[in-house]
Design an enzyme around this catalytic site. Sequence first.
Site, mmCIF file in Angstrom:
data_model
loop_
_atom_site.group_PDB
_atom_site.id
_atom_site.type_symbol
_atom_site.label_atom_id
_atom_site.label_comp_id
_atom_site.label_asym_id
_atom_site.label_seq_id
_atom_site.Cartn_x
_atom_site.Cartn_y
_atom_site.Cartn_z
ATOM 1 N N HIS A 131 44.737 42.487 39.186
ATOM 2 C CA HIS A 131 44.173 41.294 38.551
ATOM 3 C C HIS A 131 44.566 40.026 39.299
ATOM 4 O O HIS A 131 43.711 39.177 39.584
ATOM 5 C CB HIS A 131 44.649 41.203 37.100
ATOM 6 C CG HIS A 131 44.181 39.968 36.399
ATOM 7 N ND1 HIS A 131 42.902 39.846 35.876
ATOM 8 C CD2 HIS A 131 44.803 38.777 36.144
ATOM 9 C CE1 HIS A 131 42.763 38.645 35.330
ATOM 10 N NE2 HIS A 131 43.900 37.978 35.486
ATOM 11 N N GLU A 132 45.845 39.897 39.619
ATOM 12 C CA GLU A 132 46.340 38.670 40.243
ATOM 13 C C GLU A 132 45.739 38.432 41.628
ATOM 14 O O GLU A 132 45.496 37.284 42.016
ATOM 15 C CB GLU A 132 47.868 38.707 40.340
ATOM 16 C CG GLU A 132 48.603 38.697 39.007
ATOM 17 C CD GLU A 132 48.508 37.358 38.293
ATOM 18 O OE1 GLU A 132 48.202 36.353 38.954
ATOM 19 O OE2 GLU A 132 48.741 37.333 37.064
ATOM 20 N N THR A 133 45.528 39.481 42.386
ATOM 21 C CA THR A 133 45.000 39.340 43.750
ATOM 22 C C THR A 133 43.480 39.461 43.800
ATOM 23 O O THR A 133 42.897 39.410 44.887
ATOM 24 C CB THR A 133 45.595 40.414 44.672
ATOM 25 O OG1 THR A 133 45.226 41.711 44.182
ATOM 26 C CG2 THR A 133 47.115 40.313 44.747
ATOM 27 N N ARG A 250 43.117 42.874 32.482
ATOM 28 C CA ARG A 250 44.401 43.511 32.799
ATOM 29 C C ARG A 250 44.515 44.865 32.089
ATOM 30 O O ARG A 250 44.946 45.856 32.688
ATOM 31 C CB ARG A 250 45.556 42.593 32.388
ATOM 32 C CG ARG A 250 45.679 41.307 33.198
ATOM 33 C CD ARG A 250 46.850 40.472 32.686
ATOM 34 N NE ARG A 250 46.866 39.123 33.206
ATOM 35 C CZ ARG A 250 47.474 38.730 34.323
ATOM 36 N NH1 ARG A 250 48.134 39.614 35.049
ATOM 37 N NH2 ARG A 250 47.447 37.466 34.717
#
Length: 271
Positions: A131-133, A250
Amino acid sequence: MARRLSLLAVVLAMVAAVSASTAAAQSCGCASDQCCSKWGFCGTGSDYCGTGCQAGPCDVPATNDVSVASIVTPEFFAALVAQADDGCAAKGFYTRDAFLTAAGGYPSFGRTGSVDDSKREIAAFFAHANHETIKFCYIEEIDGPSKNYCDETSTQWPCMAGKGYYGRGPLQISWNFNYGPAGQSIGFDGLGDPDAVARSPVLAFQTALWYWTNNVHDAFVSGQGFGATIRAINGALECDGKNPTAVSNRVAYYQQFCQQFGVDPGSNLTC
């Protein structure tokens, strides 16, 4: 004579061991019988000698005999990074070897509890990284340099002129109060050279695992569920109805990876 020499050798070995422990604790300015906590404070007990302890008589967490490499297979990791197209900044940056090298420094990661617990923790970590990348497309936060991540009240970890503490790496570590202690623990100048995280795939994973171990691991392995990991990583901006779409994304990644690992995701998935 030989017996006296043997006794002397034992005494010298004991002195050396005590000296090494003293030197380790003193690297954070602590007395030899105190631990340097994850935040750089001296003391005793689990708050100082437990998770994230940097020096001194740190507690050694119990681990199982799971091989993280056997769960994060070449095929699994290849599929992760294959999501990034050729135009992605992170194309070719994140590697399985870099991840495994970094994971070697965090023996409790993916090795706490049962085999299923190990699989769930690894699935949770990669769900957040995915999710973050944005599916392993980015190394640095989009428009990161334009954002201010300097907390001037964090006097222990003062910001340095011209340095940006925006998101970098698999979990997008941010803020001076994270870069500083991460650098101290891992061994790089987190405040003076935060860009180092974006130059080294090993360091990128190390900072992500440092954050995970110090802020996420305990909540997850204690049975609080995946929702607790969302709260630990970005709860202020996503939990309690603030960004349900991000939470859903997520959770979906977590469920996907749990399915691939053949393990039930458990309960308490949202926050």
